[in-house]
Design an enzyme around this catalytic site. Structure first.
Site, PDB file in Angstrom:
ATOM      1  N   ASP A   1     -10.339   1.559  -4.377  1.00 57.04           N
ATOM      2  CA  ASP A   1     -10.042   2.982  -4.233  1.00 57.04           C
ATOM      3  C   ASP A   1     -10.683   3.854  -5.301  1.00 57.04           C
ATOM      4  OD1 ASP A   1      -8.432   3.126  -1.918  1.00 57.04           O
ATOM      5  OD2 ASP A   1      -6.704   2.365  -3.017  1.00 57.04           O
TER       6      ASP A   1
ATOM      7  N   GLU B   1       1.505  -0.188  -4.962  1.00 58.20           N
ATOM      8  CA  GLU B   1       0.384   0.672  -5.345  1.00 58.20           C
ATOM      9  C   GLU B   1       0.933   2.035  -5.769  1.00 58.20           C
ATOM     10  OE1 GLU B   1      -3.636   2.668  -3.413  1.00 58.20           O
ATOM     11  OE2 GLU B   1      -1.808   2.442  -2.223  1.00 58.20           O
TER      12      GLU B   1
ATOM     13  N   ASP C   1       0.836  -1.197   0.000  1.00 57.48           N
ATOM     14  CA  ASP C   1       0.000   0.000   0.000  1.00 57.48           C
ATOM     15  C   ASP C   1       0.879   1.257   0.000  1.00 57.48           C
ATOM     16  OD1 ASP C   1      -2.641   1.321   0.427  1.00 57.48           O
ATOM     17  OD2 ASP C   1      -1.720   1.891   2.333  1.00 57.48           O
TER      18      ASP C   1
END
Length: 618
Positions: free
Chosen positions: A456, A380, A343
């Site tokens: 997201d 990410e 992340d």
């Protein structure tokens, strides 16, 4: 000057021994002279083995698949983990350089040259079709572990809301978006593996599953415990074992840029002893970054997500250095996960910034590969990720910049994430894709994690205002373009959803709510991708573009598939198949029709807002 047809099959580059060390054997294919207006006078590979230009002459090696075959060897760069090169063709009236971004009459910049890294992604990755699951919303397999207050001894200014499966989610995270619970868990995923296998899925990426106050789990409370509402550690063992029986791969989400504000290390609510918040003598004080006023640095100013300080030895030891560190722990039995997704990986580092970020991402890679050399590691990145994808850091990235964003811009006319209007022709679309891919090694292009949407983002179908044909075109690209495709749970049955948290709706297990035509479309494409090796690891060669239509070929050792994506009106196409010869025969996926090329030209009619996928028949 007419450009000569030159094609470099990057998938065929091989490492061979040489008199002065290891070399790369490179192959260049050229259309024979009778198909070109100018004859090639000389061909070279251009490289810089000692930072100085060297031209390596290429020799003709006969013909293959209708091409003239040229080869040369170049030394593996001794000063770098990357070897860069391009090709130079000389004609009577000029020259052409062939490089990763296309062709030009001049030497390309280094970021546009072909590159090979000594660090390679795992081979198994190219064969995968992933499926992303937001665990709290996929399936409730064990109601006995549903939200129980004693599992969540957390302070919160948001009320906990227990909802029935399928009820609408909160409008935003300003409300109860992070504190609504529907009961999805890991046993629910295990129970639905048959469904996923029937769809054709071979790998699962799970959003965070570790103990956390929220439903999204990006605020970790305990990195070594699977959340009790997801079934605890044993539920992960059972999921992993069930997946291995089906030869499926499992990727977990590593959230190590920040922790929960309620993590024992910082303990903002002050429920425990020794937390760093408001305690300058805490043993954990240097795990975080505090301002003079006693406040702490957090992810994008969100006070529930305090940022870790990787300058601290104990933070590094806990996350990746020690034998019992988080990254190594879950790679080992009995969990034996296959991959980590990191992340906001580009944001982590020392002190209050991303200082020394590249060093730590490379260190993560080393720790992972030492534990399991065959593990897959992705990061990410919403923007361009070139600097992390040169081989020594990530195997691939969540490919928003190099796939999702251009696809949405081309098919929907929206520039994400703000959905600003944008006009993009097929030429401009392909240029975007080519430039994004050209700056990273081919092996990493094939390991890019391609997606249309995620937890997201608004779902593609929502951005398309419910236009299923647009989603079909996007799905065709997802399953045929270079890289590892990933389907966000529910997209295959027409699940829609707006911006986060609406994109995290419950999966509709009532089959009467499914779009079965869309589901069948996904199954056909997934099945074809798994059957055709060129769709998994072949080169990509553009055959045709106009304002609204792109046709390309995926090619590997003569086996090939032709893909046409047309967002506009119906049209007839004459596609020149320069890299194959004769009267090639094809099978079209969606219609089942047999199609034949004549004199290396494929004549096709493509309907309005439709796609074709044709695979060569030997």
């Amino acid at each position: 000057m007419k450009q000569h047809t030159l094609f470099h099959p990057q998938s065929e580059v091989t490492r061979v021994p040489g008199e002065f060390g290891e070399q790369f054997l490179l192959t260049l294919l050229t259309a024979p002279e009778h198909r070109n207006e100018q004859a090639i006078k000389q061909l070279f590979v251009r490289a810089e083995p000692d930072h100085e230009e060297t031209l390596f002459a290429m020799k003709r090696q006969g013909q293959r698949y209708g091409w003239d075959v040229w080869q040369a060897t170049i030394p593996v760069a001794p000063h770098s983990h990357q070897t860069l090169y391009c090709f130079k063709a000389l004609f009577e009236s000029g020259q052409i350089y062939l490089h990763a971004a296309g062709q030009s009459p001049r030497l390309p910049q280094k970021h546009q040259q072909f590159r090979i890294s000594q660090f390679q992604p795992p081979e198994w990755v190219k064969q995968q079709v992933f499926y992303q699951i937001f665990p709290e919303r996929f399936h409730n397999g064990d109601p006995s572990n549903d939200y129980i207050a004693q599992h969540y001894p957390f302070e919160s200014n948001k009320p906990v809301v227990i909802k029935q499966w399928g009820e609408p989610v909160a409008a935003s995270h300003d409300g109860t978006g992070a504190s609504e619970f529907y009961g999805g868990d890991l046993p629910g995923i295990t129970q639905k593996l048959d469904y996923l296998q029937e769809l054709g899925i071979t790998g699962i990426y799970l959003n965070p599953i570790f103990h956390s106050p929220s439903n999204h789990k990006y605020d970790t409370f305990d990195y070594l415990q699977v959340d009790p509402c997801f079934g605890g550690n044993q539920a992960l063992v059972e999921l992993s074992e069930a997946m291995k029986q089906r030869e499926m791969r499992l990727m977990l989400d590593a959230v190590v840029n920040h922790t929960s504000s309620q993590h024992p290390w910082i303990d903002v609510p002050k429920k425990l002893d020794g937390g760093a918040f408001d305690n300058e003598v805490s043993a954990y004080r240097d795990f975080y970054n505090f301002f003079d006023d006693g406040n702490y640095w957090s992810w994008k100013g969100c006070d529930t997500l305090p940022k870790l300080n990787f300058a601290n030895d104990e933070v590094r030891d806990y996350i990746y250095t020690s034998e019992n560190s988080v990254l190594k722990h879950w790679l080992r039995p009995p969990y034996s996960i296959d991959a980590w997704r990191f992340d906001v990986v580009h944001m982590l580092g020392e002190t209050t910034s991303a200082e020394n970020n590249g060093y730590y991402v490379a260190q993560f890679r080393d720790a992972i590969k030492q534990t399991n050399p065959d593990a897959y590691m992705i990061g990410e990145h919403f923007a361009e990720a070139t600097q992390w994808l040169q081989g020594e850091q990530e195997d691939g990235a969540m490919n928003y910049y190099g796939f999702a964003h251009p696809v949405i811009a081309f098919l929907l006319g929206k520039d994400v994430p703000a959905a600003h209007p944008v006009e993009l022709s097929a030429d401009e679309f392909v240029e975007w894709l080519d430039q994004a891919a050209a700056s990273i090694p081919f092996a990493n292009q094939l390991a890019q994690y391609n997606l249309l949407d995620s937890h997201d983002t608004a779902r593609f179908l929502y951005l398309a205002d419910g236009d299923k044909q647009a989603l079909k075109l996007a799905t065709t690209l997802l399953l045929t373009y270079k890289g590892v495709p990933s389907i966000y749970y529910g997209d295959e049955v027409g699940l829609s959803g707006g911006y986060d948290p609406d994109c995290r709706r419950c999966f509709p297990w009532d089959e009467s709510e499914w779009d079965h035509d869309l589901l069948s479309y996904n199954k056909q494409l997934i099945s074809l991708r798994k059957q055709r090796i060129e769709l998994q690891q072949g080169d990509l060669f553009t055959l045709y573009t106009d304002q609204d239509c792109w046709a390309f070929m995926r090619y590997l050792n003569g086996q090939h598939s032709v893909v046409v994506v047309n967002r506009g009106a119906a049209r007839d196409l004459q596609l020149p198949l320069a890299m194959v010869s004769g009267e090639q025969r094809y099978h079209e996926l969606f219609s089942g029709q047999a199609v034949q090329a004549e004199n290396s030209v494929l004549s096709l009619g493509v309907a309005e807002k439709a796609s074709l996928v044709l695979s060569s028949v030997s």
